[in-house]
Design a protein around this motif. Structure first.
Motif: not given
Lengths: 396, 396
Positions: A28, A341, A345, A349, A352-355, B34, B37, B299-300, B303, B307
């Motif tokens: 992924r 989340l 967040q 700010p 970088k939170i990856h799910i 995406a 996130l 943060t791009s 993203e 959000r």
């Protein structure tokens, strides 16, 4: 077996497809790199719940043990790679007649079989803990008598994330553990218990032409056998230790003829002339100890892995900031995840939170959080807070 | 109309799906954000060759004019957004009864219709070039008599990337251009030709709760009406001008009730008291002038757009390095692309070369390259070299 890529999708001429054995979070996380590079992924999934299936259009369903499935996976692809070691080296060697396979079956064998790795490291004169293949309780006992209790005992194959690694304190425990049946293709490997000062890891990515890039040596913290935290670079390591690590890892990549990503987990021990390294385990793919590179390095391990597999020049592995801290997010209360989340967040700010898009189950890795900056203690506090909040361990 | 998402894909409970009208490179570049996130995208494509189709599994094929298609696009999604303006505000407003639509139909109207935007900017007292809707050649002539030749003439709807923007030098040229038939829903808009010192742009992202983040003011270079180069932040801008830009863009986002990304392209002119800004055009989506944020900002824009659309707290828009330079890659010799990529990646291991997976055609945007660092001239040289090489303009 069932291929689901839309027939109506029309790729422009020259678009390279990389076939990937496996469809978990490592596959992924290859997808964002592939999208930006203009590369198509095709992943092999056992099951539709595997989390790469939701984000990669081109999926083959089937078993990595089935040569027909693997052939379909490789059809019109430019190269084949893996996100896990559980594929036969013989099958990979067979496929290699018609498509570049990176890493090769023979290289991957050393990542799959801990006994084969130990033998090879001994041949190469690489630093590692004292070890022995032990056929039975008596042999293990003899090893322990020499190396001292406790000893570490592991089946040569099949374990991951610390499953299948036993710290054995006495003969009775030894008999219990070795009383369990082993897989037919595995043997027991006994290793001395290393009184390490800390655990570290290093990623290297190597291309078919032998170009190799090494990421900084990182400090890892294992919890319940799983990688829990990474600090990159390792704050305690001397320049000499970093150089020693790079020498070990680059040499190993060359001598095992690795193409793609190689992660080497090592112990730091107090040696006769300062600190020294002992090789613990290796992985021949992007690895949890390198997830910080997604934002923390100029070129992530996922991007460089794909570049290597396609025989493209490698990108700069240098860090973007003095430090990166990565903490794994372990599943807790599933219903809480969305609100957790929001909190995390809003609180941070820059985090970088990856799910990973995996079903939340207690104890399961479901994501990770990375923060970058100059102050390690502050970064650790922020990343640990987010991970603990997302797990549901804290609520403020 | 044909939906191709695999029935067998099983998303974990709570996974949010964002529906996107459009499947070009902007939708494609939402996918990496995406994936990290844990968000699912579902894109609406007219055609299988659109480049997001190759990297997003969940695709609806059909027309954005068809309410049934849009309803299918929205089914079980959490929110609807767009990657282009070519969807009816009435349809969006209708859908908004059952799903949050960001930006709203009424907001998006200002991005789609240049006359509506000019009227609104006048009402809001925003700085802009002198303008007038001109019904015929005589009216345009009268406008030119007041504003001075040349004038800028554009249909209020339907143009993009500079197509449909005419610099008119005299009455004869005016008659020629206005002799062409207009779309039924469009009018001609005449604007004074602004003798700008330079062109700049600013991105802002705003959430439904009104949280907004502004990216730095960037310098843009247009070539043949297309964004060709971006330097972020704009090296020539004073702190006062940056503040003026942020004030304009944040106020505009609030007053137009934008949710998601808003890009405002502006002219810098020499005013009575130093430099001043005039609004040229706007886009209500991630925009070419913000592609540098993929690596260049914490943060791009992609993203933060997602959000915002999901009503999540926004991420930090701060730059990671003193400067980012982005240069678009324009199609040249298709057969050369792979070898050109090898050259460029080998020459500059820090360059981030993005390839959109579009068929290469001369003059078509097929990717972009971003480099980060401290020296603008050096960054421009590196990024321009890569783009020129990939186009085939140079071979060394």
């Amino acid at each position: 077996m069932n291929r689901q890529f839309p027939e109506h999708s029309t790729l422009p001429k020259g678009t390279p497809t990389v076939a990937v054995v496996g469809a978990g979070q490592l596959a992924r996380m290859m997808q964002p790199a592939a999208v930006h590079l203009g590369i198509q992924l095709r992943v092999l999934a056992n099951d539709a719940v595997e989390c790469a299936v939701a984000v990669v259009p081109d999926v083959i369903f089937g078993s990595a043990d089935d040569v027909q499935v693997l052939r379909e996976l490789c059809a019109d692809a430019i190269a084949l790679t893996v996100e896990h070691e559980h594929v036969s080296s013989d099958l990979l060697d067979e496929l290699n007649a018609s498509i570049p396979v990176h890493p090769s079956g023979s290289a991957l064998g050393f990542a799959r079989d801990k006994a084969a790795l130990r033998v090879k490291l001994t041949q190469l004169g690489m630093p590692q803990p004292r070890w022995s293949v032990v056929a039975d309780v008596q042999a293990a006992n003899e090893f322990a008598a020499e190396a001292g209790w406790p000893i570490v005992l592991k089946p040569s194959r099949g374990g991951y994330d610390g499953r299948g690694v036993f710290i054995i304190r006495d003969e009775q425990q030894l008999a219990e553990v070795m009383g369990e049946p082993l897989r037919a293709d595995a043997v027991w490997v006994a290793e001395e218990f290393v009184p390490f000062a800390r655990e570290v890891a290093m990623q290297v990515v190597r291309s078919p032409q032998g170009q190799a890039v090494a990421y900084p040596l990182v400090r890892t913290l294992q919890r319940e056998g799983m990688c829990a935290e990474v600090v990159a670079p390792c704050p305690e390591s001397s320049e000499a230790l970093n150089e020693q690590a790079a020498e070990i890892v680059l040499t190993l990549a060359r001598d095992l003829d690795v193409v793609g990503a190689l992660a080497v987990e090592m112990y730091v021990v107090d040696g006769e002339v300062g600190e020294a390294l002992l090789i613990n385990e290796i992985a021949m793919r992007p690895h949890n100890s390198g997830h910080w590179t997604i934002e923390g390095a100029i070129t992530s391990q996922f991007e460089n892995h794909l570049r290597a597999v396609l025989d493209l020049p490698l990108g700069d592995p240098s860090p973007r900031q003095p430090y990166a801290v990565m903490v794994n997010i372990i599943g807790g209360d599933a219903d809480n995840l969305h609100y957790a989340l929001l909190h995390c967040q809003a609180r941070d700010p820059q985090a970088k939170i990856h799910i990973y898009g995996k079903a939340v189950r207690p104890g399961r890795k479901i994501g990770h959080v990375t923060v970058l900056g100059a102050n390690v203690e502050e970064l650790l506090e922020r990343a640990r807070h987010a991970a603990a909040y997302l797990r549901g361990d804290i609520d403020e």
